[in-house]
Design an enzyme around this catalytic site. Structure first.
Site, PDB file in Angstrom:
ATOM      1  CB  SER A 201      -0.963  -0.059   1.185  1.00 50.44           C
ATOM      2  OG  SER A 201      -2.079   0.757   0.973  1.00 50.44           O
ATOM      3  CG  ASP A 307      -6.685  -3.072  -3.723  1.00 53.60           C
ATOM      4  OD1 ASP A 307      -7.491  -2.385  -3.065  1.00 53.60           O
ATOM      5  OD2 ASP A 307      -5.460  -3.104  -3.485  1.00 53.60           O
ATOM      6  CG  HIS A 338      -5.504  -2.686   0.059  1.00 54.58           C
ATOM      7  ND1 HIS A 338      -4.739  -2.381  -1.043  1.00 54.58           N
ATOM      8  CD2 HIS A 338      -4.999  -1.935   1.076  1.00 54.58           C
ATOM      9  CE1 HIS A 338      -3.829  -1.491  -0.709  1.00 54.58           C
ATOM     10  NE2 HIS A 338      -3.953  -1.210   0.575  1.00 54.58           N
TER      11      HIS A 338
END
Length: 653
Positions: A201, A307, A338
């Site tokens: 991320s 995601d 995610h």
């Protein structure tokens, strides 16, 4: 500087002299007796006796305006034995804003320290696993977070320089100190400077941004669910994806100390990221895609095709730019949202990552460069490979929508349609509702489906949908969605866990100490039985029709042409299923609605989906040949509608 060919920097010359030389340079941690040479680094060094230290690296920036250059805190765990023997080691680095504020990984770990301020618990397993194998691990607190000076600027110069300065220091080009404010310098004489960055991320985003600077010494990056352009995290062609901007995120991750001194930086972010969705200089600074030609590191991309936080467009445009510029690369594509691969394919992931770092940082000729470029999750926990990605036979196919027997229930094929389909924006409904009702006429969408396929059809890469639409109001948002209509068992990416369930059992990955366990909770696939699967999506503000970086008021009753970029995917639509294209307004829960509630007329003769099909137009024609068109049944259930999408590029996993 010319690009290195794929992996050949480490491909040894086929001579006995070279093999003998390499054997004298490798440390015991790098040796395994398998055939003619070393293959895999082994855990021969003590984790318990590892050196744990902190340094503060000078970024040469003064982001907080206090008159002194900012220093970022760098926590280091490294084996003690190599330095004692005069050997230097490579580094694995994770630069993050989350070490103190929010926690890392599925277990939500934070950094902890002893009374001297040295690291006790380093979040995640990287240090536990790789330090005994002869790597140093470095955890960098981005500027403005945890124990670092400066201010968070959400992917901008300060964030990127926070990590780049550390790589410079590791390679003898920067300055570090043993304390945050002192003058005693710290040396990185224990490392050879060869660095690999990894992170999920926000952390992986920093890896992308640092690689785009071309910094010397960064040999590889492993971005997991990472952003490639911060504009595309907050907007999709002018349509807002969240109800807040990067100023909210900087406030969220900054330390309380930094928050008190960084008001000017916060205001600069607010001013530079207007909620209009217009492109500004702030977004240009945070767009790494144009600088892919400066990337010298190899890139191992991992992303979930479902995601909905860091959407799949990010890896698609980054991957395409890397490919265009000849960057060495590898990719894993999963069905999850995610989620880190440690939590959806743990054993295979650790093994692959181990071999990747051995190859890229230690120089092992271990065969990973001869393996397929892509691993793709086709069904939950069932993976296939692709020698290159997208496959060489992939070609863009122009699919055309056409009218059916009912309003908004049309067909999709190779022939150009005629006439107009009309729909009215309903922000209370979204892609799941549209796909469920694909076979019935509803006022909020226009749906177009193929006949049932007679052969499997593989889509691989990024799609585009060009529409010509006439709005009834001065503002309008558009959504385009590709859907596989047919029964399947998929990962439940919209549920809590985004495709995984966390179990009470733990497995251990590396060595532990009293304060830092290498044991983490196991997970299992969380699945759903569905009758349709959304496989790609894209959104836009119709007001950006003339310029993707500037929205303009629309003239009601005037036709506008716009091309929507859809997220990259790799999906097989099985024989017996149908492929559908849906065009509608606000995708409820995924984009913010416009100021008005427009009705839009879609000109079918000027609307086209450009879809990447393995085998091209011929494959699509064969898969649809001989099939009889008919409207699909009503009420095709999919996953539950996603909750409000996480506006933090981490999501707690």
């Amino acid at each position: 500087m010319p690009k290195r060919t794929r992996f050949t920097i480490w491909r040894p010359l086929a001579t006995a002299a070279t093999a003998a030389l390499m054997a004298t340079l490798l440390t015991p941690a790098q040796a395994t007796a398998t055939g003619t040479g070393p293959r895999t680094s082994q855990p021969v060094y003590s984790y318990d006796r590892a050196v744990r230290e902190a340094v503060w690296v000078d970024t040469r920036l003064d982001g907080d305006g206090d008159g002194r250059t900012d220093r970022v805190a760098v926590d280091i765990v490294r084996p003690s034995e190599p330095a004692q023997r005069g050997r230097k080691i490579p580094v694995i680095m994770d630069a993050s804003p989350y070490y103190s504020c929010c926690g890392r990984g599925n277990d939500g770990q934070r950094k902890t320290y002893d009374a001297d301020g040295d690291i006790v618990q380093m979040p995640l397993y990287y240090d536990n696993y790789f330090v005994p194998r002869g790597y140093g691990f470095v955890g960098v607190d981005l500027a403005g977070t945890n124990r670092s000076d400066g201010c968070v600027d959400v992917g901008g110069r300060s964030d990127i320089q926070s990590a780049k300065a550390v790589i410079d220091w590791l390679n003898g080009r920067g300055t570090a100190y043993t304390t945050r404010t002192g003058t005693t310098r710290a040396s990185a004489d224990w490392t050879n400077g060869r660095t690999g960055m990894i992170g999920k991320s926000y952390d992986g985003t920093i890896a992308n941004g640092v690689a785009a600077t071309g910094v010397e010494g960064l040999e590889t990056i492993v971005p997991i669910g990472a952003i490639s352009s911060w504009y595309d995290y907050y907007f999709s062609q002018g349509a807002p994806l969240f109800d807040s901007g990067p100023d909210w995120l900087s406030n969220y991750v900054e330390s309380p100390e930094a928050r008190a001194r960084c008001a000017a930086v916060q205001q600069k972010i607010v001013d530079g990221a207007p909620r209009t969705g217009d492109w500004t200089g702030l977004w240009s600074e945070r767009n790494y895609v144009p600088d892919a030609d400066d990337v010298e590191a190899s890139v191992f991309v991992v992303h979930g095709t479902q995601d909905l936080n860091v959407r799949a467009k990010h890896f698609g445009q980054w991957w395409d730019a890397l490919a265009k510029n000849g960057v060495d690369r590898k990719i894993w594509l999963s069905q999850v949202g995610h989620v880190d691969p440690f939590d959806f394919r743990r054993a295979d992931w650790v093994n692959t990552l181990h071999r990747w770092f051995d190859h890229e940082l230690l120089g092992y000729d271990n065969g990973i460069d001869d393996e397929p470029m892509a691993d793709i999750e086709r069904r939950p926990d069932q993976w296939v490979t692709s020698d290159v990605w997208p496959p060489r036979a992939t070609d863009s196919v122009r699919l055309k929508p056409a009218k059916g027997t009912e309003p908004g229930v049309g067909t999709l094929g190779l022939r150009t349609g005629k006439g107009t389909e009309t729909f009215t924006d309903d922000p209370a409904r979204g892609e799941g509702d549209w796909a469920t009702d694909i076979g019935v006429s509803t006022p909020d969408k226009a749906g177009f489906v193929t006949a049932p396929l007679t052969r499997d059809l593989r889509l691989s890469g990024s799609s585009k949908v060009t529409v010509t639409a006439t709005p009834s109001t001065p503002t309008a948002h558009l959504s385009a969605v590709l859907v596989d209509l047919g029964p399947a068992t998929i990962r439940d990416y919209s549920a809590a866990g985004e495709g995984i369930s966390t179990l009470p059992e733990r497995t251990c990955w590396g060595a532990s100490t009293t304060g830092d366990s290498a044991c983490f909770r196991e997970t299992a696939a969380r699945t759903a039985d569905v009758e349709h699967t959304v496989l790609s999506r894209g959104w836009a503000d119709l007001g950006t029709h003339a310029s993707p970086g500037e929205g303009r008021p629309l003239t009601p009753g005037k036709a506008y042409t716009l091309t929507l970029d859809l997220a990259a995917t790799d999906h097989v639509v099985p024989a017996g299923h149908r492929l559908a294209l849906i065009v509608a307004g606000t995708d409820g829960g995924l984009i913010e609605p416009p100021a008005d509630r427009p009705t839009l007329g879609l000109d079918l003769s000027r609307t086209t989906a450009h879809v990447p099909v393995v085998g091209g137009t011929g494959a699509f024609a064969r898969a649809t040949a001989g099939a009889r068109a008919a409207a699909p049944a009503a009420g095709l259930e999919g996953v539950e509608p996603p909750a409000t999408v996480q506006r933090v590029p981490e999501g707690g996993r």
